[in-house]
Design a protein around this motif. Sequence first.
Motif, short mmCIF file in Angstrom:
data_model
loop_
_atom_site.label_atom_id
_atom_site.label_comp_id
_atom_site.label_asym_id
_atom_site.label_seq_id
_atom_site.Cartn_x
_atom_site.Cartn_y
_atom_site.Cartn_z
N ALA A 128 1.09 -1.34 0.13
CA ALA A 128 -0.29 0.06 0.15
C ALA A 128 1.10 1.05 0.54
N ARG A 129 2.20 1.30 0.78
CA ARG A 129 3.19 2.52 0.77
C ARG A 129 3.82 2.25 -0.24
N MET A 130 4.29 1.36 -1.29
CA MET A 130 4.86 1.51 -2.09
C MET A 130 3.98 2.48 -3.23
N THR A 131 2.24 1.54 -3.51
CA THR A 131 1.85 2.05 -4.40
C THR A 131 0.57 3.44 -4.33
N HIS A 132 1.39 4.07 -2.62
CA HIS A 132 0.22 5.06 -2.59
C HIS A 132 -0.98 4.74 -2.36
N THR A 133 -1.15 3.19 -2.21
CA THR A 133 -2.50 2.96 -2.07
C THR A 133 -3.53 2.91 -0.73
N GLU A 134 -3.24 3.68 -0.07
CA GLU A 134 -3.32 3.98 1.63
C GLU A 134 -4.76 4.27 1.59
N SER A 135 -5.37 3.34 2.73
CA SER A 135 -7.10 4.50 2.91
C SER A 135 -7.21 3.76 4.21
N ALA A 136 -8.38 4.16 4.36
CA ALA A 136 -9.23 4.29 5.67
C ALA A 136 -9.97 2.86 5.86
N PHE A 137 -10.27 2.65 5.14
CA PHE A 137 -10.74 0.62 4.71
C PHE A 137 -9.27 0.17 4.70
N GLY A 138 -9.10 -0.23 4.48
CA GLY A 138 -7.53 -0.36 4.57
C GLY A 138 -6.92 -0.95 5.71
N ALA A 139 -6.74 0.09 6.39
CA ALA A 139 -6.71 0.16 7.75
C ALA A 139 -7.61 -1.04 8.72
N GLU A 140 -8.83 -0.12 8.44
CA GLU A 140 -9.59 -1.13 9.39
C GLU A 140 -10.03 -2.44 8.77
N TYR A 141 -9.71 -2.59 7.70
CA TYR A 141 -9.79 -4.11 6.84
C TYR A 141 -9.44 -5.54 7.36
#
Length: 250
Positions: A58-71
Amino acid sequence: MNPRYPRRGVYVLPNLFTTASLFAGFYSIIASINGHYRVAAVVIFIAMILDGLDGRVARMTHTESAFGAEYDSLADVIAFGMAPAILIFLWGLRDFGNFGWLGAFVYTACGALRLARFNTQVHNASKRYFQGLPIPTAAAVLASLVWVAVGEGYPWLTQISEYLALGLVYALGLLMVSNVRFRSFKDFDLHGRVPFALAILVVLALALVAVHPPLVLFIAVISYVLIGLLLTLWQLRNRRIQRRRSGPGH
């Protein structure tokens, strides 16, 4: 696109790793129920690898999100909370009666609390240290213990390991919700150059793991836990000494 109705969706790549980690945790539960304890333990380590990859991807592809953190947190409750708790209970805690299943529950509940606290403090927490034992590390302790005991096949070792497991589920649960600090290694630069001696140590570490994976992994994670405890106790001792020196009469 109408700004009043923003696009909804999730990033696929990092969440695929999270789903794979969740699947590994679920598969470990099924393996435990069927009595395949070694497989269940190994799959938990696979879930750990996948869990470590989803955040980095996620950090390498700049695809971090609140949804991803909760999931990711929900997946961790299954893979590193429920899966090791069911594994350790079915393998060695059933003979302890209420203390056995209560220990498994305490471990699971404390793991969920640890994740909830981490999510609320993620923006304020130190990058160098975790507050409380990370739940994947706690899962690694239990999984490697079962892997060692089942792999060796000695009845005396199994009996000792069962008593050790009973103490560990309570101790690990308390450590997860404690204020003990554990090194996170998040500040370690993987892209920069490292000393040649460190590269040799990494090779030696991998060679040791290859010699006896479950035993080496168990020693490694237990050492990590003990070092965190000792460092915290040492820091508390230093603070008390400083308070005495700065107290009245000084």
